[in-house]
Design a protein around this motif. Sequence first.
Motif, PDB file in Angstrom:
ATOM      1  N   SER A 140       0.842  -1.188  -0.040  1.00  0.00           N
ATOM      2  CA  SER A 140       0.180   0.089  -0.002  1.00  0.00           C
ATOM      3  C   SER A 140       0.857   1.085  -0.175  1.00  0.00           C
ATOM      4  CB  SER A 140      -0.820   0.058   1.241  1.00  0.00           C
ATOM      5  OG  SER A 140      -1.882  -1.081   1.303  1.00  0.00           O
ATOM      6  N   LEU A 141       0.392   2.293  -0.803  1.00  0.00           N
ATOM      7  CA  LEU A 141       1.276   3.623  -0.977  1.00  0.00           C
ATOM      8  C   LEU A 141       1.337   4.103   0.293  1.00  0.00           C
ATOM      9  CD1 LEU A 141       2.632   5.482  -2.690  1.00  0.00           C
ATOM     10  CD2 LEU A 141       0.219   6.423  -3.342  1.00  0.00           C
ATOM     11  N   ASP A 142       0.218   4.478   0.907  1.00  0.00           N
ATOM     12  CA  ASP A 142      -0.041   5.264   2.302  1.00  0.00           C
ATOM     13  C   ASP A 142       0.245   4.117   3.305  1.00  0.00           C
ATOM     14  OD1 ASP A 142      -0.695   7.007   4.136  1.00  0.00           O
ATOM     15  OD2 ASP A 142      -2.956   6.600   4.298  1.00  0.00           O
ATOM     16  N   LEU A 143       1.277   3.925   3.938  1.00  0.00           N
ATOM     17  CA  LEU A 143       1.642   3.006   4.791  1.00  0.00           C
ATOM     18  C   LEU A 143       2.173   3.276   6.282  1.00  0.00           C
ATOM     19  CD1 LEU A 143       2.109  -0.316   4.667  1.00  0.00           C
ATOM     20  CD2 LEU A 143       4.642   0.182   4.052  1.00  0.00           C
ATOM     21  N   TYR A 144       1.994   2.791   7.051  1.00  0.00           N
ATOM     22  CA  TYR A 144       2.524   3.096   8.362  1.00  0.00           C
ATOM     23  C   TYR A 144       4.063   3.282   8.436  1.00  0.00           C
ATOM     24  CZ  TYR A 144       4.451   2.360  13.095  1.00  0.00           C
ATOM     25  OH  TYR A 144       5.189   2.322  14.439  1.00  0.00           O
ATOM     26  N   PRO A 173      -8.070   0.211   6.610  1.00  0.00           N
ATOM     27  CA  PRO A 173      -7.662   1.594   6.137  1.00  0.00           C
ATOM     28  C   PRO A 173      -6.311   1.858   6.465  1.00  0.00           C
ATOM     29  CG  PRO A 173      -9.782   1.409   7.430  1.00  0.00           C
ATOM     30  CD  PRO A 173      -9.115   0.042   7.599  1.00  0.00           C
ATOM     31  N   THR A 174      -5.722   2.718   5.359  1.00  0.00           N
ATOM     32  CA  THR A 174      -4.352   2.921   5.603  1.00  0.00           C
ATOM     33  C   THR A 174      -4.194   4.041   6.740  1.00  0.00           C
ATOM     34  OG1 THR A 174      -4.345   4.677   3.926  1.00  0.00           O
ATOM     35  CG2 THR A 174      -3.654   2.578   3.095  1.00  0.00           C
ATOM     36  N   ASN A 175      -2.907   3.978   7.186  1.00  0.00           N
ATOM     37  CA  ASN A 175      -2.382   4.831   8.242  1.00  0.00           C
ATOM     38  C   ASN A 175      -1.600   6.021   7.769  1.00  0.00           C
ATOM     39  OD1 ASN A 175      -1.420   5.870  10.636  1.00  0.00           O
ATOM     40  ND2 ASN A 175      -0.428   4.217  11.461  1.00  0.00           N
ATOM     41  N   PRO A 176      -1.727   7.346   7.623  1.00  0.00           N
ATOM     42  CA  PRO A 176      -2.912   7.785   8.324  1.00  0.00           C
ATOM     43  C   PRO A 176      -3.959   8.291   7.541  1.00  0.00           C
ATOM     44  CG  PRO A 176      -1.332   9.613   8.062  1.00  0.00           C
ATOM     45  CD  PRO A 176      -0.806   8.128   7.259  1.00  0.00           C
ATOM     46  N   LEU A 177      -4.103   8.099   6.301  1.00  0.00           N
ATOM     47  CA  LEU A 177      -5.046   8.847   5.618  1.00  0.00           C
ATOM     48  C   LEU A 177      -6.476   7.958   5.181  1.00  0.00           C
ATOM     49  CD1 LEU A 177      -2.608  10.238   2.697  1.00  0.00           C
ATOM     50  CD2 LEU A 177      -3.865  11.416   4.343  1.00  0.00           C
ATOM     51  N   MET A 178      -6.524   6.917   5.842  1.00  0.00           N
ATOM     52  CA  MET A 178      -7.886   6.253   5.892  1.00  0.00           C
ATOM     53  C   MET A 178      -8.153   5.672   4.468  1.00  0.00           C
ATOM     54  SD  MET A 178      -7.727   6.175   9.051  1.00  0.00           S
ATOM     55  CE  MET A 178      -6.946   7.269  10.202  1.00  0.00           C
ATOM     56  N   GLN A 179      -7.329   5.414   3.632  1.00  0.00           N
ATOM     57  CA  GLN A 179      -7.394   4.937   2.336  1.00  0.00           C
ATOM     58  C   GLN A 179      -7.973   3.433   2.325  1.00  0.00           C
ATOM     59  OE1 GLN A 179      -4.029   5.655   0.029  1.00  0.00           O
ATOM     60  NE2 GLN A 179      -4.033   7.722  -0.093  1.00  0.00           N
ATOM     61  N   ILE A 180      -9.118   3.334   1.512  1.00  0.00           N
ATOM     62  CA  ILE A 180      -9.501   1.907   1.700  1.00  0.00           C
ATOM     63  C   ILE A 180      -9.238   1.156   0.343  1.00  0.00           C
ATOM     64  CG2 ILE A 180     -11.689   0.590   1.645  1.00  0.00           C
ATOM     65  CD1 ILE A 180     -11.264   2.177   4.177  1.00  0.00           C
ATOM     66  N   THR A 181      -8.860  -0.026   0.514  1.00  0.00           N
ATOM     67  CA  THR A 181      -8.576  -1.039  -0.572  1.00  0.00           C
ATOM     68  C   THR A 181      -9.796  -2.085  -0.658  1.00  0.00           C
ATOM     69  OG1 THR A 181      -6.294  -0.864  -0.306  1.00  0.00           O
ATOM     70  CG2 THR A 181      -6.966  -2.844  -1.476  1.00  0.00           C
ATOM     71  N   PRO A 238      10.959   9.742   3.946  1.00  0.00           N
ATOM     72  CA  PRO A 238      11.486  11.143   3.548  1.00  0.00           C
ATOM     73  C   PRO A 238      10.467  11.932   3.177  1.00  0.00           C
ATOM     74  CG  PRO A 238      12.753   9.048   2.527  1.00  0.00           C
ATOM     75  CD  PRO A 238      11.476   8.821   3.370  1.00  0.00           C
ATOM     76  N   VAL A 239      10.652  13.320   3.403  1.00  0.00           N
ATOM     77  CA  VAL A 239       9.870  14.468   3.274  1.00  0.00           C
ATOM     78  C   VAL A 239       8.970  14.356   1.938  1.00  0.00           C
ATOM     79  CG1 VAL A 239       9.371  16.932   3.217  1.00  0.00           C
ATOM     80  CG2 VAL A 239      10.957  16.060   5.195  1.00  0.00           C
ATOM     81  N   GLU A 240      10.080  14.189   1.050  1.00  0.00           N
ATOM     82  CA  GLU A 240       9.365  14.246  -0.495  1.00  0.00           C
ATOM     83  C   GLU A 240       8.331  13.131  -0.567  1.00  0.00           C
ATOM     84  OE1 GLU A 240      13.478  12.060  -0.777  1.00  0.00           O
ATOM     85  OE2 GLU A 240      12.416  14.050   0.331  1.00  0.00           O
ATOM     86  N   VAL A 241       8.658  11.948  -0.305  1.00  0.00           N
ATOM     87  CA  VAL A 241       7.783  10.705  -0.299  1.00  0.00           C
ATOM     88  C   VAL A 241       6.504  11.016   0.516  1.00  0.00           C
ATOM     89  CG1 VAL A 241       7.495   8.210  -0.066  1.00  0.00           C
ATOM     90  CG2 VAL A 241       9.677   9.152  -0.742  1.00  0.00           C
ATOM     91  N   ARG A 242       6.761  11.307   1.920  1.00  0.00           N
ATOM     92  CA  ARG A 242       5.678  11.511   2.729  1.00  0.00           C
ATOM     93  C   ARG A 242       4.726  12.601   2.107  1.00  0.00           C
ATOM     94  NH1 ARG A 242       5.345  15.407   6.223  1.00  0.00           N
ATOM     95  NH2 ARG A 242       7.728  15.718   6.697  1.00  0.00           N
ATOM     96  N   GLU A 243       5.165  13.533   1.629  1.00  0.00           N
ATOM     97  CA  GLU A 243       4.297  14.684   1.095  1.00  0.00           C
ATOM     98  C   GLU A 243       3.610  14.327  -0.254  1.00  0.00           C
ATOM     99  OE1 GLU A 243       6.427  18.433   1.069  1.00  0.00           O
ATOM    100  OE2 GLU A 243       6.191  18.678   3.358  1.00  0.00           O
ATOM    101  N   LYS A 244       4.222  13.587  -1.070  1.00  0.00           N
ATOM    102  CA  LYS A 244       3.664  13.087  -2.203  1.00  0.00           C
ATOM    103  C   LYS A 244       2.558  12.144  -2.043  1.00  0.00           C
ATOM    104  CE  LYS A 244       4.649  10.614  -6.603  1.00  0.00           C
ATOM    105  NZ  LYS A 244       5.891   9.893  -7.350  1.00  0.00           N
ATOM    106  N   VAL A 245       2.391  11.458  -0.887  1.00  0.00           N
ATOM    107  CA  VAL A 245       1.267  10.384  -0.480  1.00  0.00           C
ATOM    108  C   VAL A 245       0.246  11.429   0.131  1.00  0.00           C
ATOM    109  CG1 VAL A 245       0.874   8.716   1.029  1.00  0.00           C
ATOM    110  CG2 VAL A 245       3.181   8.648  -0.125  1.00  0.00           C
ATOM    111  N   GLY A 246       0.575  12.310   0.783  1.00  0.00           N
ATOM    112  CA  GLY A 246      -0.330  13.090   1.260  1.00  0.00           C
ATOM    113  C   GLY A 246      -0.512  13.684   2.861  1.00  0.00           C
ATOM    114  N   VAL A 247       0.713  12.971   3.543  1.00  0.00           N
ATOM    115  CA  VAL A 247       1.070  13.087   4.811  1.00  0.00           C
ATOM    116  C   VAL A 247       1.865  14.433   4.943  1.00  0.00           C
ATOM    117  CG1 VAL A 247       1.988  11.977   6.939  1.00  0.00           C
ATOM    118  CG2 VAL A 247       1.023  10.517   5.159  1.00  0.00           C
ATOM    119  N   CYS A 248       1.043  15.410   4.975  1.00  0.00           N
ATOM    120  CA  CYS A 248       1.579  16.951   4.797  1.00  0.00           C
ATOM    121  C   CYS A 248       1.643  17.391   6.460  1.00  0.00           C
ATOM    122  CB  CYS A 248       0.749  17.846   4.117  1.00  0.00           C
ATOM    123  SG  CYS A 248      -0.834  18.186   4.788  1.00  0.00           S
ATOM    124  N   ASP A 249       2.417  18.577   6.603  1.00  0.00           N
ATOM    125  CA  ASP A 249       2.648  19.183   7.885  1.00  0.00           C
ATOM    126  C   ASP A 249       1.426  19.789   8.370  1.00  0.00           C
ATOM    127  OD1 ASP A 249       5.344  18.578   7.721  1.00  0.00           O
ATOM    128  OD2 ASP A 249       5.837  20.540   6.954  1.00  0.00           O
TER     129      ASP A 249
END
Length: 387
Positions: free
Chosen positions: A94-98, A143-151, A342-353
């Motif tokens: 999963s892209l959005d992953l703990y 659901p994914t952590n933390p964006l709650m995406q459903i597969t 990494p910040v660029e990976v995290r923010e691309k996924v949507g885990v922003c500040d």
Amino acid sequence: MHIETQLAQIGTGKDKVAGAVNFPIYPATAYRHPAPGESTGFDYTRTANPTRSVLEEAITVIEKGDGGFACASGMAAIQTIMGLFAQGDHLIVSLDLYGGTYRLFEQVLSRYGLTFSYVDLREPQLAEEAILPNTKAILVETPTNPLMQITDISAIVEIAKRHSLLTIVDNTFMTPYYQRPLELGADLVFHSATKYLGGHNDVLAGLIVTKGQELTEKIRFLHNSIGAVLGPQDSWLLIRGMKTLAIRMERHQENALKIAHFLKTHPQVTEVFYPGLDEHHNYEAQVKQASGFSGMVSFRVRHASQVPGFLSNLQVISFAESLGGVESLCTYPATQTHADIPVEVREKVGVCDRLLRLSVGIENANDLIADLDAALNASCKSEGRES
């Protein structure tokens, strides 16, 4: 038998010595053999322990699997599962992953020759497109952590079976009370049992449940060989926590839904992520594969500069890592659970500040809403903005 009864009755009737309703803790590491070549079923506690065995049998029955294995933590459970794979193997994840799972994969297991592709599994065809000749499994967090995406688990299972891949599901957020991936065709399920299954922020544990005898025996071998097993005291704590899982999950969900609706209307919140909102992406898949939505809610505030003020003004909700306990917790993924991404990976996924994650507890919902409202308004005023 209904799951509520199965949970409440864990361990009852299992003590054949004294008939204890609450199954005892067996701290023994060694067990006497009745005679040469004979065993009571317990030889050395890494291999099997009576208290741990009651827990493992319970999670097997509740998840509708063929084998259950209790590990020293959720990460120990993942490490044990990864023992199925060899140098050169590839997994789709999963892209959005703990963040802890990402750290294990990229900073540890990659050094042993495993490779991972991170794919938005909300779109199952993307998983199929990512399959390589050396792909061995698809690991789903839903659901994914933390964006709650459903597969859609069934859709991933269909792809995996067509390509002779394993389907592995992290069921931590849903728990078997709301979702049982093995019934949908998955091969392995695992939990950070520290979270909802324990439920009281007092035990560190992981659980694995397998489907199929061959896979069960492979995990049994790895569980014993790697040795990251759960101790008897922690097994007993986890049993105690699981007995109340059903009633806790109902309250977690009831509160979470109220809070999600409140946050949607707050002027300092720009986006809310909760699987129980009918506008949530893949809401239909969630309703199809699960009987509920659990108690995790994530949201974005308007400005990253508001986060410190918001967190410092919480009074009932604790600013703390982890989730799934009876007490409400708020986590800031950017600096806590996902700090190693990494910040660029995290923010691309949507885990922003601006993203915050709530583990909604079992307190009175009105008290939690009042706490959030006050903290959000205070964070706005501390920045010199109108609420």
